[in-house]
Design an enzyme around this catalytic site. Structure first.
Site, mmCIF file in Angstrom:
data_model
loop_
_atom_site.group_PDB
_atom_site.id
_atom_site.type_symbol
_atom_site.label_atom_id
_atom_site.label_comp_id
_atom_site.label_asym_id
_atom_site.label_seq_id
_atom_site.Cartn_x
_atom_site.Cartn_y
_atom_site.Cartn_z
ATOM 1 N N CYS A 8 2.600 -0.249 1.396
ATOM 2 C CA CYS A 8 1.770 -1.382 1.812
ATOM 3 C C CYS A 8 2.413 -2.064 3.013
ATOM 4 O O CYS A 8 3.610 -2.325 3.009
ATOM 5 C CB CYS A 8 1.656 -2.357 0.647
ATOM 6 S SG CYS A 8 0.965 -3.954 1.088
ATOM 7 N N GLU A 30 0.067 -1.961 -8.921
ATOM 8 C CA GLU A 30 -0.555 -2.539 -7.717
ATOM 9 C C GLU A 30 -1.971 -2.000 -7.531
ATOM 10 O O GLU A 30 -2.886 -2.740 -7.159
ATOM 11 C CB GLU A 30 0.321 -2.233 -6.497
ATOM 12 C CG GLU A 30 0.048 -3.159 -5.316
ATOM 13 C CD GLU A 30 -1.201 -2.792 -4.557
ATOM 14 O OE1 GLU A 30 -1.856 -3.706 -4.043
ATOM 15 O OE2 GLU A 30 -1.533 -1.595 -4.476
ATOM 16 N N GLU A 75 6.375 -8.574 -3.020
ATOM 17 C CA GLU A 75 5.623 -9.759 -3.434
ATOM 18 C C GLU A 75 6.551 -10.885 -3.887
ATOM 19 O O GLU A 75 7.693 -10.629 -4.295
ATOM 20 C CB GLU A 75 4.648 -9.407 -4.573
ATOM 21 C CG GLU A 75 3.308 -8.855 -4.104
ATOM 22 C CD GLU A 75 3.334 -7.415 -3.617
ATOM 23 O OE1 GLU A 75 4.304 -6.692 -3.934
ATOM 24 O OE2 GLU A 75 2.387 -6.991 -2.922
ATOM 25 N N THR A 85 1.749 -11.098 -1.362
ATOM 26 C CA THR A 85 2.124 -9.914 -0.581
ATOM 27 C C THR A 85 2.580 -10.313 0.824
ATOM 28 O O THR A 85 1.845 -10.990 1.546
ATOM 29 C CB THR A 85 0.920 -8.963 -0.485
ATOM 30 O OG1 THR A 85 0.569 -8.551 -1.795
ATOM 31 C CG2 THR A 85 1.241 -7.756 0.372
ATOM 32 N N CYS A 129 -6.216 2.142 2.735
ATOM 33 C CA CYS A 129 -4.750 2.182 2.564
ATOM 34 C C CYS A 129 -4.355 3.118 1.428
ATOM 35 O O CYS A 129 -3.402 3.877 1.550
ATOM 36 C CB CYS A 129 -4.169 0.783 2.405
ATOM 37 S SG CYS A 129 -4.264 0.071 0.770
ATOM 38 N N HIS A 141 -11.189 -7.609 0.948
ATOM 39 C CA HIS A 141 -9.937 -6.942 0.582
ATOM 40 C C HIS A 141 -10.188 -5.668 -0.223
ATOM 41 O O HIS A 141 -9.444 -4.696 -0.105
ATOM 42 C CB HIS A 141 -9.002 -7.891 -0.175
ATOM 43 C CG HIS A 141 -7.567 -7.465 -0.081
ATOM 44 N ND1 HIS A 141 -6.927 -7.232 1.114
ATOM 45 C CD2 HIS A 141 -6.651 -7.167 -1.032
ATOM 46 C CE1 HIS A 141 -5.694 -6.823 0.895
ATOM 47 N NE2 HIS A 141 -5.492 -6.773 -0.395
ATOM 48 N N CYS A 182 -3.028 -7.034 5.811
ATOM 49 C CA CYS A 182 -4.483 -7.067 5.599
ATOM 50 C C CYS A 182 -4.917 -8.297 4.815
ATOM 51 O O CYS A 182 -6.057 -8.739 4.952
ATOM 52 C CB CYS A 182 -4.940 -5.827 4.844
ATOM 53 S SG CYS A 182 -3.874 -4.418 5.046
ATOM 54 N N TYR A 216 -9.252 -0.759 0.202
ATOM 55 C CA TYR A 216 -8.429 0.065 -0.677
ATOM 56 C C TYR A 216 -8.645 1.580 -0.552
ATOM 57 O O TYR A 216 -7.733 2.345 -0.848
ATOM 58 C CB TYR A 216 -8.583 -0.414 -2.126
ATOM 59 C CG TYR A 216 -7.489 -1.412 -2.486
ATOM 60 C CD1 TYR A 216 -7.266 -2.524 -1.689
ATOM 61 C CD2 TYR A 216 -6.657 -1.214 -3.574
ATOM 62 C CE1 TYR A 216 -6.252 -3.415 -1.982
ATOM 63 C CE2 TYR A 216 -5.639 -2.101 -3.875
ATOM 64 C CZ TYR A 216 -5.441 -3.198 -3.076
ATOM 65 O OH TYR A 216 -4.419 -4.072 -3.356
HETATM 66 FE FE1 SF4 Z 1 -1.285 -3.644 1.237
HETATM 67 FE FE2 SF4 Z 1 -3.415 -2.062 1.139
HETATM 68 FE FE3 SF4 Z 1 -3.642 -4.663 0.500
HETATM 69 FE FE4 SF4 Z 1 -3.221 -3.866 3.035
HETATM 70 S S1 SF4 Z 1 -5.035 -3.452 1.753
HETATM 71 S S2 SF4 Z 1 -2.203 -5.562 1.962
HETATM 72 S S3 SF4 Z 1 -1.878 -2.098 2.764
HETATM 73 S S4 SF4 Z 1 -2.449 -3.079 -0.630
#
Ligand code: SF4
Length: 502
Positions: free
Chosen positions: A98, A443, A257, A189, A299, A292, A102, A296
């Protein structure tokens, strides 16, 4: 725009209070426990200067016309939403982890759209303030941590009924200069290596919980703010510098985190974007969550590309890459990964402009994407562990590999095919171990909201009544009673899949 070096230098100038193992860190960015996360975030700055990735990594500010890092932009089209997903997959393929940025990106877009609608309906001036704030973020290329999740205490009680009122972030006082906040934000995060945080409410609120309806911007090192860094599975391997044992020594696993505590923190009015408008808290949460959840398949798609590659390489190192069930498991991993990616792309291509002009994803498809992540990542990782073999859980440390006494035995008995060095096999095993275990799985389950939060959104967005109507028409049943209409033909007046929310 800042490059990676400038980003790290700018963090050093902050006075961010980070606690780890009960002690205040002197130079958080340089601490072994935090450094991999700083490295991952740093890549989001450096890649903006790469001609190869410039189109994905940068945008033009709709406010200033300046070239900016995409992570500070407001989506102006479906193409922007699609580029976001492609950008995330690209960076995740490089980090296997990560890169944190984002969350703030999504908070910027969510507050931008909702503050506009609040001003239109209520005559407030939040959006104008927010635009000024946004220009500062864009022109200085600041990293923003999105701050949504409150500790929540007794989940059966609303904020104002908790035995401790600070279990939800709240405004404790206000005057002509600004407001004072008290409370905490959990699972933050990237907060310890960000410049700013954007506070948002954690849930829809009723009118009596006015003090909890607050959105505002605060520097991460503001007086009264401290951060308690969270632990991860196997994180102590960073402390003794195990080059192989860490699995992904450069970028770590997941985001780094922390629990962020705000003890009577003053926020000037120019940085306040919601204060007491409970009727907009739910909308802000939904916008942020959908933005958000869009991410997913991007990423986690990129992370799964790495896991699939690692599993395929371990199959080669173990001499089983030509075995049919191994090949089939790799195909299954590819199928699941691309299914996740498809969801992220679909909700982006189906995006629509909001009243502010900024584009918003299709919320139903975004929530489907994240719900799939809570399942498919487990299956992808299960298959990787299946292919890798049990030695990923029983492997000795890299210090044993280096030992004069037992190193020879490690090399002898952990060998796979003779053409592959034992150290390479160990490195790949550790990568799979760390990317598919403990923290990484949790996560995928709870990041961007727990599975039930997505199911609530699916129920709300999916237009079940419309689906019943489709079935009724085909079955030839009148709508207002059970009388059949004698035919199964559509009257072509129902909207079916044209309806918003389908
Ligand atoms: Fe992390 Fe993925 Fe969330 Fe971006 S979208 S903060 S890379 S978990």
């Amino acid at each position: 725009m800042k490059n990676g070096r400038e980003y790290v230098d700018s963090l050093r100038k902050l006075n961010t209070k980070v606690y780890l193992f009960g002690e205040l860190l002197e130079d958080p960015c340089e601490h072994a426990m935090l450094r991999p996360h700083v490295n991952a975030a740093r890549l989001t700055f450096d890649l903006a200067f790469s001609p190869r990735y410039e189109d994905l990594m940068t945008a033009v500010s709709h406010l200033t016309g300046h070239k900016i890092n995409r992570f500070t932009s407001i989506h102006q089209s479906c193409d922007d939403l699609v580029k976001k997903v492609k950008m995330l997959r690209t960076i995740a393929q490089m980090t296997g982890s990560c890169f944190q940025r984002c969350v703030g990106f999504d908070a910027l877009n969510a507050i931008y759209t909702v503050s506009y609608e609040m001003d239109k309906a209520l005559g407030t001036s939040y959006h104008r303030r927010f635009r000024d704030y946004l220009v500062r973020i864009q022109d200085n290329d600041l990293m923003v941590a999105g701050s949504m999740t409150d500790p929540k205490g007794d989940r059966s009680l609303p904020p104002g009924k908790q035995s401790d009122p600070d279990l939800y972030m709240r405004v404790v006082s206000e005057d002509e200069k600004g407001i004072v906040l008290r409370g905490a934000k959990a699972h933050m995060t990237g907060i310890v290596n960000s410049h700013e945080m954007l506070i948002m409410p954690t849930a829809a609120l009723s009118p009596e919980d006015k003090a909890y309806a607050v959105a505002c911007a605060i520097p991460v090192d503001a007086p009264g703010v401290l951060h308690i860094f969270g632990r991860q599975t196997n994180d102590e391997r960073r402390l003794y510098g195990g080059r192989i044992d860490q699995g992904n020594a450069q970028y770590g696993i997941v985001g780094g985190e922390a629990l962020t505590v705000l003890e009577d923190v003053f926020v000037p009015w120019e940085n306040v974007f919601m204060c007491g408008e409970t009727q907009y808290a739910g909308l802000l949460v939904e916008r942020f969550a959908s933005y958000h959840r869009q991410n997913y398949g991007g990423c986690k798609g990129g992370v799964s590309d790495v896991v699939t590659g690692a599993a395929a390489l371990l199959a080669e190192y173990n001499g089983v890459s030509k075995v049919s069930h191994i090949k089939d498991k790799l195909i299954e991993m590819i199928l699941l990964t691309e299914t996740l990616y498809s969801g992220s792309l679909a909700c982006s291509y189906e995006g629509k402009p909001t009243a502010s002009g900024a584009y918003f994803v299709d919320p139903l498809l975004a929530n489907v994407t994240k719900q799939n992540v809570t399942r498919y990542i487990y299956e992808i990782d299960r298959l990787a562990q299946d292919i890798a073999g049990g030695f990923i859980a029983t492997l000795p440390s890299d210090r044993d590999l280096d030992s004069r006494e037992v190193g020879g035995y490690v090399r002898k008995y952990f060998a796979g095919v003779s053409s592959v060095p034992v150290e390479d096999r160990m490195r790949m095993a550790r990568l799979v171990e760390n990317m598919t275990g403990g923290t990484a799985l949790v996560e995928s389950m709870h990041g961007a909201g727990s599975p039930q939060a997505q199911r609530v959104m699916l129920a709300r967005q999916a237009n079940l009544e419309g689906k019943k109507e489709l079935a009724r028409i085909l079955a030839g049943i009148q709508k207002n009673n059970s009388e059949t209409c004698g035919r199964g033909l559509h009257n072509f007046e129902h909207k079916g899949y044209e309806k918003e929310g389908r």
